[in-house]
Design a protein around this motif. Structure first.
Motif, PDB file in Angstrom:
ATOM      1  N   SER A   2      39.216  48.142  50.979  1.00 44.62           N
ATOM      2  CA  SER A   2      38.592  49.465  50.921  1.00 44.62           C
ATOM      3  C   SER A   2      37.705  49.561  49.688  1.00 44.62           C
ATOM      4  N   ASP A   3      36.791  50.527  49.710  1.00 42.92           N
ATOM      5  CA  ASP A   3      35.788  50.638  48.656  1.00 42.92           C
ATOM      6  C   ASP A   3      36.385  50.788  47.268  1.00 42.92           C
ATOM      7  N   ASP A   4      37.548  51.445  47.160  1.00 45.78           N
ATOM      8  CA  ASP A   4      38.108  51.682  45.831  1.00 45.78           C
ATOM      9  C   ASP A   4      38.705  50.413  45.220  1.00 45.78           C
ATOM     10  N   LYS A   5      38.829  49.355  46.015  1.00 46.59           N
ATOM     11  CA  LYS A   5      39.385  48.102  45.494  1.00 46.59           C
ATOM     12  C   LYS A   5      38.365  46.968  45.488  1.00 46.59           C
ATOM     13  N   VAL A   6      37.138  47.251  45.871  1.00 50.24           N
ATOM     14  CA  VAL A   6      36.175  46.173  46.046  1.00 50.24           C
ATOM     15  C   VAL A   6      35.787  45.532  44.704  1.00 50.24           C
ATOM     16  N   GLU A   7      35.735  46.315  43.612  1.00 50.00           N
ATOM     17  CA  GLU A   7      35.355  45.712  42.323  1.00 50.00           C
ATOM     18  C   GLU A   7      36.430  44.766  41.817  1.00 50.00           C
ATOM     19  N   SER A   8      37.685  45.160  41.915  1.00 47.07           N
ATOM     20  CA  SER A   8      38.762  44.258  41.483  1.00 47.07           C
ATOM     21  C   SER A   8      38.789  43.015  42.369  1.00 47.07           C
ATOM     22  N   THR A   9      38.472  43.186  43.648  1.00 42.28           N
ATOM     23  CA  THR A   9      38.399  42.038  44.551  1.00 42.28           C
ATOM     24  C   THR A   9      37.257  41.107  44.150  1.00 42.28           C
ATOM     25  N   PHE A  10      36.129  41.683  43.774  1.00 42.89           N
ATOM     26  CA  PHE A  10      34.996  40.865  43.332  1.00 42.89           C
ATOM     27  C   PHE A  10      35.392  39.968  42.175  1.00 42.89           C
ATOM     28  N   TRP A  11      36.002  40.535  41.142  1.00 48.05           N
ATOM     29  CA  TRP A  11      36.350  39.733  39.974  1.00 48.05           C
ATOM     30  C   TRP A  11      37.475  38.746  40.277  1.00 48.05           C
ATOM     31  N   HIS A  12      38.366  39.115  41.186  1.00 51.24           N
ATOM     32  CA  HIS A  12      39.407  38.165  41.597  1.00 51.24           C
ATOM     33  C   HIS A  12      38.774  36.953  42.274  1.00 51.24           C
ATOM     34  N   ARG A  13      37.781  37.184  43.112  1.00 43.20           N
ATOM     35  CA  ARG A  13      37.130  36.059  43.799  1.00 43.20           C
ATOM     36  C   ARG A  13      36.282  35.233  42.824  1.00 43.20           C
ATOM     37  N   ALA A  14      35.710  35.891  41.831  1.00 35.91           N
ATOM     38  CA  ALA A  14      34.995  35.133  40.808  1.00 35.91           C
ATOM     39  C   ALA A  14      35.964  34.196  40.081  1.00 35.91           C
ATOM     40  N   ARG A  15      37.186  34.699  39.802  1.00 34.79           N
ATOM     41  CA  ARG A  15      38.183  33.836  39.145  1.00 34.79           C
ATOM     42  C   ARG A  15      38.657  32.726  40.081  1.00 34.79           C
ATOM     43  N   GLN A  16      38.724  33.013  41.395  1.00 36.76           N
ATOM     44  CA  GLN A  16      39.047  31.961  42.365  1.00 36.76           C
ATOM     45  C   GLN A  16      37.966  30.872  42.355  1.00 36.76           C
TER      46      GLN A  16
ATOM     47  N   VAL B 235      24.836  42.398  42.122  1.00 37.51           N
ATOM     48  CA  VAL B 235      24.591  42.175  40.687  1.00 37.51           C
ATOM     49  C   VAL B 235      24.538  43.512  39.963  1.00 37.51           C
ATOM     50  N   ASP B 236      23.796  44.464  40.530  1.00 34.30           N
ATOM     51  CA  ASP B 236      23.676  45.787  39.892  1.00 34.30           C
ATOM     52  C   ASP B 236      25.031  46.488  39.815  1.00 34.30           C
ATOM     53  N   GLN B 237      25.815  46.404  40.887  1.00 31.29           N
ATOM     54  CA  GLN B 237      27.074  47.143  40.942  1.00 31.29           C
ATOM     55  C   GLN B 237      28.166  46.522  40.079  1.00 31.29           C
ATOM     56  N   PHE B 238      28.325  45.196  40.164  1.00 29.92           N
ATOM     57  CA  PHE B 238      29.480  44.567  39.517  1.00 29.92           C
ATOM     58  C   PHE B 238      29.171  43.969  38.144  1.00 29.92           C
ATOM     59  N   LEU B 239      27.962  43.464  37.965  1.00 28.05           N
ATOM     60  CA  LEU B 239      27.644  42.820  36.697  1.00 28.05           C
ATOM     61  C   LEU B 239      27.002  43.772  35.695  1.00 28.05           C
ATOM     62  N   GLY B 240      26.447  44.882  36.200  1.00 28.60           N
ATOM     63  CA  GLY B 240      25.919  45.894  35.287  1.00 28.60           C
ATOM     64  C   GLY B 240      24.440  45.736  34.988  1.00 28.60           C
TER      65      GLY B 240
END
Length: 554
Positions: free
Chosen positions: A389-403, A549-554
């Motif tokens: 869901s949208d409220d967890k997508v940012e934490s999912t993004f960084w988890h996949r980056a760590r994967q 990039v705009d949303q997660f990396l700033g």
């Protein structure tokens, strides 16, 4: 494992001025004079290894994988005049003989580098000048003509240098008055203009790291405080250092020879099984929808971020325990998942290059210690194709980056990376020879499809039977890291670099994303065949990637 032939050393008569390719001599060694004279030229050759062959054979028809590196910079015109550039180009071609070699193909498993040594420094300079071109084209025209026009390189032109000063209506600032006698001929300022340089080289000569290190060395010489006369003296000295006493072997070794393995039958069998098992673990069920088109047309949309924003992006990546390279895997993964294409239950697989230089155990000695050679392997990153869901997508993004970071680290630090490299080279070489032969036979109209395997004699499996799984790769990523660690800008204070674009001529339907920092900025570019993909799917993906990039990396 088949061995790669060592260099051979043969004195040959000098070629005439109009001779484009060196003379090929029989494969034997003759007496070698203690010094080269103006009437003799030595010739060296060695066979390509499997990895080099896997790049050479597919490139023959249209130049697939021919590399380029574009650099845009500000400098005074006298710094980039042809006479000065030609001397620098000649010095570097002396240091890196593969750049000045040609290729001779005897058979699909017998392709050779042939290098004809310059008889003197004048000869080295005239050779270099013949592989140098000046134009008045913009960056975009330079790159487009290289990627989509007639092939620039060939078997007798493995590297090429193009310098361009685009026409401008404005008049450049006049240079300062000449400096005092005996001082440098490089004034501190004045007369700066925009220039572009395109360094072109076959991929089987080397990889991206070689290309960027070469560019740094090129600009370090070009932008130094040395006068043209001093650079000319350096060319004389470097020729004498190498050729007053010719060596027995000067061409860099093939990748497989730089990481030799003492093979036994048991070790080779174990390595083969390990390689097959490692390959079967990679499952990928995502792919861009493609279409057939008779003409390939590569485009390279590129974005860069200002220095302050780049610093903020890198800081955020560090706070989440990853590099920008790992984050870009997650960017591509989430961008594709958001588009909703492909089956959500199948993962997304992406591939990237692995720098093998740290694993080399054969170290060349000076002055024949060129860094122009292939030193890359490949690894895959596999990530899920669904999103929460949208409220967890940012934490999912960084988890996949760590994967992605974890999988990249595992590939680099695997204790079996050397044996897997040899197995991959063997497989790529065999495949390239088979496809190369098929391509030639198809062109001649003599190709006959192979007979299907007999049902009465099934192929023996090495591994246990497993359920069929797709192994499609979504795309490739070339993650070059911080290029400002390679380009020592302080070494060429009279040249200000501001733009870097790199890539290669592609096959139909190809795609490769580049990510790197340069001149303090983060750069992301996507090279792809715009005729090879359905509708506007790549445009949508590129827009989705920039949004990530705009949303997660700033």
């Amino acid at each position: 494992m088949a061995s790669v032939a060592v260099d051979r050393l043969i004195p040959t008569p000098p070629p005439s001025d109009d001779e484009k390719s060196p003379i090929v001599s029989p494969c034997h060694v003759l007496d070698v004079p203690s010094k080269l004279s103006s009437t003799s030229r030595l010739q060296y050759e060695r066979k390509m290894g499997d990895t080099e062959l896997s790049y050479f054979l597919p490139s023959r028809q249209s130049g697939v994988n021919d590399m380029y590196l574009h650099l845009g910079f500000q400098a005074r015109e006298d710094l980039v005049k042809r006479s000065r550039v030609a001397i620098v180009w000649a010095i570097l071609r002396l240091r890196h003989p593969l750049l000045a070699s040609s290729v001779e193909m005897h058979d699909y498993d017998d392709v050779r580098f042939v290098y004809t040594a310059p008889a003197n420094s004048d000869n080295a300079l005239s050779d270099a000048d013949s592989y140098l071109e000046y134009r008045e084209q913009s960056k975009d025209v330079l790159i487009d003509s290289y990627l989509n026009g007639p092939r620039t390189l060939s078997n007798t032109r493995l590297s090429y240098l193009i310098v361009s000063t685009p026409r401008s209506d404005s008049i450049p600032t006049p240079p300062l008055s000449p400096t005092e006698a005996g001082a440098s001929d490089v004034p501190e300022d004045g007369g700066e203009r925009q220039h572009d340089i395109l360094i072109c080289a076959m991929h089987f000569l080397g990889d991206g790291m070689a290309l960027h290190q070469f560019a740094n060395d090129f600009f370090s010489l070009l932008g130094s405080e040395k006068t043209e006369l001093e650079l000319r003296q350096q060319l004389d000295d470097e020729w004498a250092t190498r050729w007053d006493t010719p060596a027995d072997a000067i061409l860099p070794k093939a990748l497989e020879e730089n990481i030799p393995v003492k093979w036994t039958r048991m070790r080779q069998a174990a390595a083969h099984v390990d390689f097959l098992m490692s390959q079967e673990r990679f499952v990928g069920g995502q792919a861009f929808p493609r279409r057939k088109h008779p003409e390939r047309h590569t485009v390279v949309p590129t974005i860069s971020f200002p220095e302050d924003r780049t610093k903020a992006i890198l800081k955020k990546c560090k706070a989440n325990g990853v590099s920008i390279s790992a984050a870009l895997f997650a960017v591509c993964n989430v961008a594709w998942a958001r588009m909703g294409d492909g089956r959500k239950e199948l993962p997304s697989m992406m591939y990237s290059a692995l720098n093998l230089r740290p694993y080399f155990t054969v170290k060349p000695s000076a002055p024949w210690n060129s860094y122009w050679f292939l030193a890359i392997g490949y690894f895959n990153v596999v990530l899920p194709n669904f999103l929460p869901s949208d409220d967890k997508v940012e934490s999912t993004f960084w988890h996949r980056a760590r994967q992605a970071k974890e999988q990249s680290t595992q590939a680099a630090k695997n204790p079996l990376v050397v044996s897997r490299t040899h197995e991959m080279a063997r497989e790529r070489g065999e495949r390239a020879r088979r496809w190369g032969k098929e391509d030639d036979e198809r062109e001649k109209g003599t190709w006959v499809p192979p007979s299907p395997p007999s049902a009465s004699s099934p192929t023996e499996r090495v591994l246990p039977v497993r359920a069929e799984a797709p192994s499609s790769a979504l795309m490739g990523l070339s993650l070059l890291g911080n290029l400002d660690g390679i380009y020592k800008h302080a070494n060429f204070p009279y040249i200000r670099m501001h733009t870097l674009t790199t890539g290669s001529r592609q096959r139909n339907g190809a795609m490769l994303l580049f990510g790197y920092t340069f001149a303090g900025k983060l750069w992301i570019s996507l090279g792809y065949d715009e005729n090879g993909f359905a509708d506007d799917v790549v445009d949508k993906f590129w827009a989705a990637a920039i949004d990530c990039v705009d949303q997660f990396l700033g």
